[in-house]
Design a protein around this motif. Structure first.
Motif, PDB file in Angstrom:
ATOM      1  N   ARG A   1       0.923  -1.533  -0.740  1.00 18.07           N
ATOM      2  CA  ARG A   1      -0.028  -0.223   0.637  1.00 18.07           C
ATOM      3  C   ARG A   1       0.934   1.664  -0.043  1.00 18.07           C
ATOM      4  NH1 ARG A   1      -3.435  -3.030   3.648  1.00 18.07           N
ATOM      5  NH2 ARG A   1      -2.553  -2.240   5.404  1.00 18.07           N
ATOM      6  N   ALA A   2       2.210   1.185   0.591  1.00 15.27           N
ATOM      7  CA  ALA A   2       3.010   2.656   1.022  1.00 15.27           C
ATOM      8  C   ALA A   2       3.653   2.581  -0.654  1.00 15.27           C
ATOM      9  CB  ALA A   2       4.282   2.171   1.873  1.00 15.27           C
ATOM     10  N   LEU A   3       4.191   2.174  -1.360  1.00 15.26           N
ATOM     11  CA  LEU A   3       4.738   1.679  -3.004  1.00 15.26           C
ATOM     12  C   LEU A   3       3.353   2.711  -3.326  1.00 15.26           C
ATOM     13  CD1 LEU A   3       6.845  -1.379  -2.672  1.00 15.26           C
ATOM     14  CD2 LEU A   3       7.718   0.752  -2.131  1.00 15.26           C
ATOM     15  N   ARG A   4       1.822   1.952  -3.348  1.00 13.15           N
ATOM     16  CA  ARG A   4       1.315   2.460  -4.499  1.00 13.15           C
ATOM     17  C   ARG A   4       0.782   3.861  -4.305  1.00 13.15           C
ATOM     18  NH1 ARG A   4      -2.594  -3.642  -4.730  1.00 13.15           N
ATOM     19  NH2 ARG A   4      -0.986  -4.225  -5.376  1.00 13.15           N
ATOM     20  N   GLY A   5       1.449   3.960  -2.957  1.00  9.35           N
ATOM     21  CA  GLY A   5       1.201   5.591  -2.380  1.00  9.35           C
ATOM     22  C   GLY A   5      -0.408   6.041  -2.304  1.00  9.35           C
TER      23      GLY A   5
END
Length: 203
Positions: free
Chosen positions: A199-203
Motif C-alpha cells: 500500500r505504501a509503495l502504491r501511494g
C-alpha cells in the motif's frame, strides 16, 4: 524466567525422573532442561550433591557403567514418589506454566519486531514523500536515492529474519516447545506487514 523449585521440590522431581528408569547424571540434567522447556538448566554442582543425599537416604543406588555413573531408584524411593503424587502434580503444573510463558514471550518478541519494522518502513516512506515535495531531484538522483532506500529496506528485513530465526532456534535448542499458534501469529503478522508495504509503495 525459570521455574522455581521450592524446598524439597527438586529432590522429589529427581526421584520422579529416576522412577521412570535408571539414568546417568548428564541424562538427568538434560531431562530437567527438556521438561522445563529450557527454562531451568541445572549444573553438575546442583544435581550430584542431591543425588548423593538421596543415596545416603537409601532412596537411590548408583553403579558405575564404564565412564558413567548410573543412578536407579530403590523401593523406598518409589514409595516416596507414590506417597507424594499430589505434590508432583503441583510441580508439573508449575513447569507447564513456565513453558507457556516462554511461548508467550516468543510471540510477543515477534509482534514487537514486526511493529518496529512497519514503523521504520512508514517513516522511510514519509521521509521520501517529504523530500520529493520539497525538492524534486533530477532523475539520476532519484534513482540513486531509491537504490539507497532499497538497501535500507533489505537490510532491515535481513536483520529481522536473522534475529527471529536466532530466537526460535535458541528456544528449540534449549528444549522449548514451539506452538502452532506462535507460527500462525508470525505468518499473519508478516502477511500484514507485506500488505502495508504494498500500500505504501502504491501511494
Amino acid at each position: 524466567m525459570s521455574p522455581v523449585f521450592s524446598h524439597g521440590d527438586l529432590r522429589l522431581y529427581l526421584l520422579n525422573l529416576l522412577d521412570e528408569g535408571p539414568r546417568h547424571g548428564y541424562d538427568i540434567m538434560q531431562a530437567l532442561a527438556d521438561r522445563t522447556g529450557g527454562t531451568y538448566t541445572p549444573s553438575a554442582g546442583t544435581i550430584y550433591p542431591r543425588l548423593a543425599k538421596l543415596e545416603e537416604e537409601g532412596l537411590v543406588t548408583k553403579t558405575v557403567d564404564g565412564r558413567k555413573t548410573v543412578y536407579e531408584i530403590t523401593d523406598a524411593g518409589r514409595a516416596e514418589v507414590a506417597a507424594r503424587a499430589g505434590d508432583l502434580e503441583g510441580i508439573e503444573a508449575g513447569l507447564a506454566d513456565s513453558v507457556r510463558l516462554i511461548a508467550d514471550e516468543v510471540r510477543g518478541s515477534v509482534r514487537e519486531a514486526m511493529r518496529s519494522l512497519r514503523a521504520d518502513l512508514a517513516a522511510a516512506t514519509q521521509e521520501d514523500r517529504a523530500s520529493a515535495a520539497a525538492w524534486p531531484p533530477p532523475a539520476d538522483d532519484a534513482r540513486t536515492q531509491s537504490r539507497e532506500q532499497l538497501h535500507r529496506a533489505e537490510t532491515a528485513v535481513a536483520e529481522f529474519r536473522a534475529n527471529v530465526r536466532s530466537d526460535l532456534r535458541t528456544h528449540i535448542a534449549r528444549g522449548g516447545e514451539l506452538a502452532a499458534s506462535v507460527v500462525d501469529d508470525l505468518t499473519a503478522t508478516l502477511d500484514a506487514a507485506a500488505r502495508d508495504v504494498t500500500r505504501a509503495l502504491r501511494g
